[in-house]
Enzyme design. Sequence first.
Site, PDB file in Angstrom:
ATOM      1  N   LYS A  81      24.123 -15.895  29.077  1.00 49.13           N
ATOM      2  CA  LYS A  81      22.951 -16.176  27.969  1.00 49.13           C
ATOM      3  C   LYS A  81      23.502 -16.827  26.488  1.00 49.13           C
ATOM      4  O   LYS A  81      22.628 -17.233  25.707  1.00 49.13           O
ATOM      5  CB  LYS A  81      22.280 -14.767  27.549  1.00 49.13           C
ATOM      6  CG  LYS A  81      23.327 -13.581  26.963  1.00 49.13           C
ATOM      7  CD  LYS A  81      22.387 -12.179  26.495  1.00 49.13           C
ATOM      8  CE  LYS A  81      23.413 -11.353  26.362  1.00 49.13           C
ATOM      9  NZ  LYS A  81      24.226 -11.563  25.281  1.00 49.13           N
ATOM     10  N   ASP A  82      24.811 -16.542  26.316  1.00 51.97           N
ATOM     11  CA  ASP A  82      25.330 -17.193  25.281  1.00 51.97           C
ATOM     12  C   ASP A  82      26.108 -18.696  25.552  1.00 51.97           C
ATOM     13  O   ASP A  82      26.588 -19.482  24.541  1.00 51.97           O
ATOM     14  CB  ASP A  82      26.705 -16.541  24.781  1.00 51.97           C
ATOM     15  CG  ASP A  82      26.292 -15.151  24.348  1.00 51.97           C
ATOM     16  OD1 ASP A  82      25.099 -15.108  23.585  1.00 51.97           O
ATOM     17  OD2 ASP A  82      26.809 -14.076  24.379  1.00 51.97           O
ATOM     18  N   ARG A 129      13.932 -13.001  19.687  1.00 55.33           N
ATOM     19  CA  ARG A 129      13.269 -12.668  20.637  1.00 55.33           C
ATOM     20  C   ARG A 129      12.809 -10.993  20.485  1.00 55.33           C
ATOM     21  O   ARG A 129      11.691 -10.773  20.722  1.00 55.33           O
ATOM     22  CB  ARG A 129      14.069 -12.904  22.191  1.00 55.33           C
ATOM     23  CG  ARG A 129      13.276 -12.448  23.274  1.00 55.33           C
ATOM     24  CD  ARG A 129      14.220 -12.613  24.598  1.00 55.33           C
ATOM     25  NE  ARG A 129      15.509 -11.719  24.362  1.00 55.33           N
ATOM     26  CZ  ARG A 129      15.539 -10.528  24.588  1.00 55.33           C
ATOM     27  NH1 ARG A 129      14.495  -9.779  25.216  1.00 55.33           N
ATOM     28  NH2 ARG A 129      16.670  -9.889  24.684  1.00 55.33           N
ATOM     29  N   ARG A 130      13.788 -10.248  20.168  1.00 53.77           N
ATOM     30  CA  ARG A 130      13.426  -8.905  20.061  1.00 53.77           C
ATOM     31  C   ARG A 130      12.685  -8.557  19.056  1.00 53.77           C
ATOM     32  O   ARG A 130      11.850  -7.652  18.954  1.00 53.77           O
ATOM     33  CB  ARG A 130      14.626  -8.097  20.177  1.00 53.77           C
ATOM     34  CG  ARG A 130      15.631  -8.011  21.558  1.00 53.77           C
ATOM     35  CD  ARG A 130      16.867  -7.382  21.272  1.00 53.77           C
ATOM     36  NE  ARG A 130      17.583  -7.505  22.716  1.00 53.77           N
ATOM     37  CZ  ARG A 130      19.073  -7.772  22.588  1.00 53.77           C
ATOM     38  NH1 ARG A 130      19.807  -7.887  21.720  1.00 53.77           N
ATOM     39  NH2 ARG A 130      19.694  -7.708  23.909  1.00 53.77           N
ATOM     40  N   ARG A 147      24.486  -7.409  13.421  1.00 54.20           N
ATOM     41  CA  ARG A 147      25.342  -8.064  14.241  1.00 54.20           C
ATOM     42  C   ARG A 147      26.880  -7.260  14.377  1.00 54.20           C
ATOM     43  O   ARG A 147      27.246  -6.480  13.935  1.00 54.20           O
ATOM     44  CB  ARG A 147      25.862  -9.551  13.398  1.00 54.20           C
ATOM     45  CG  ARG A 147      24.528 -10.308  13.582  1.00 54.20           C
ATOM     46  CD  ARG A 147      25.006 -11.817  13.475  1.00 54.20           C
ATOM     47  NE  ARG A 147      26.047 -12.292  14.308  1.00 54.20           N
ATOM     48  CZ  ARG A 147      27.087 -13.328  14.111  1.00 54.20           C
ATOM     49  NH1 ARG A 147      26.871 -13.818  13.018  1.00 54.20           N
ATOM     50  NH2 ARG A 147      28.143 -13.661  15.029  1.00 54.20           N
ATOM     51  N   ARG A 153      27.996  -2.142  16.249  1.00 54.91           N
ATOM     52  CA  ARG A 153      26.490  -2.068  16.271  1.00 54.91           C
ATOM     53  C   ARG A 153      26.180  -0.466  16.272  1.00 54.91           C
ATOM     54  O   ARG A 153      25.603   0.220  15.572  1.00 54.91           O
ATOM     55  CB  ARG A 153      25.791  -2.734  17.091  1.00 54.91           C
ATOM     56  CG  ARG A 153      26.029  -4.194  16.987  1.00 54.91           C
ATOM     57  CD  ARG A 153      25.226  -5.140  18.041  1.00 54.91           C
ATOM     58  NE  ARG A 153      25.586  -6.489  17.809  1.00 54.91           N
ATOM     59  CZ  ARG A 153      24.865  -7.491  18.641  1.00 54.91           C
ATOM     60  NH1 ARG A 153      23.673  -7.172  19.168  1.00 54.91           N
ATOM     61  NH2 ARG A 153      25.408  -8.822  18.511  1.00 54.91           N
ATOM     62  N   CYS A 240      18.918 -20.572  18.940  1.00 52.37           N
ATOM     63  CA  CYS A 240      19.025 -19.330  18.021  1.00 52.37           C
ATOM     64  C   CYS A 240      17.841 -19.132  17.080  1.00 52.37           C
ATOM     65  O   CYS A 240      17.355 -18.088  16.735  1.00 52.37           O
ATOM     66  CB  CYS A 240      20.200 -19.037  17.292  1.00 52.37           C
ATOM     67  SG  CYS A 240      21.824 -18.836  18.253  1.00 52.37           S
TER      68      CYS A 240
END
Length: 330
Positions: A81-82, A129-130, A147, A153, A240
Amino acid sequence: MQRLTIATRASPLALWQAEHVQTLLRDAHPQLAVELLRISTRGDQVLDRSLAKIGGKGLFIKELEVALMDGRADLAVHSFKDVPMQLEPQFEIGAVLEREDPRDCLVCSRFGSLQELPAGARVGTSSLRRELALRIHHPALRVGVVRGNVGTRLAKQDRGEFDALIMAAAGLKRLGLADRIRAILPTAQFLPAPAQGALAIEIRAGDNAVRALIAHLEHAPTRAATRAERMVSRALGGSCQVPLAAYAEVQGGELRLRAWAGNVARAQAVTAQATGSFDQAEALGRAVVDQMKAQGVEQLLAAALEADSSAGASSAEADSSAEAGSAEAD
């Protein structure tokens, strides 16, 4: 070849992923020396600004690609996904591994679900998205940017900076932290990011020797699913700065692709879905995008990008808004 060098980011999750591939390669090729080259990327180093402001998701792989090109490494392991939607022509994805759990999850010490959180509770997330999913389905909650790697986190949540976190379940499971998962979030509300939970191995384009050594790691269903998902992102200019979700599931020998994209400020999203065969994965992605365009997704995204540009940057609004454009690295 007698030696194979894997380029990897230096974060704990990235190292787990690289070591996982290292073990698989050693098991398949006992005569081969498989080593790791640890590289700290700019995406790992700059934690006080959103990725959109400092260059986007590609910051997590650029230094690894340099190592591939100058011969210090033979392959690089990435959270798929990155990986940018379009690789430079001198690189290719040599293998896509079988996917881990692609869903998002709730990390919270006091409450067992998002529904139980009181109004005004602060939820940390790393992605637009979240944030958009939270604003649509749980508008009474506050959203804050978080981040750093997984451990960073979790520490912020433990210190009380956030009442809860939304994170990728795959990363926590891979690091042996599944006990921190309070609830798996339903994909009906929190549809995963394109290729979430999948690992990709990047190699030099045309490197047949390395491609042959990693061929046994290829998982065709995951390759097909992520191809469909990434086509959605590619066709909509995914970055992003774009809140976008796409998730393809294998059902009855076919792919069922669901996707949405939208505007955080307006708390609006356009959704679509379609079903098709594995060998038509990219066509399936394009079909879903056509449905979304017919519903006005381009205008919705353009308005979001224009608002972000006119603001000069996506600033936190007295703790009520997540900083826009942070990738879900880790």
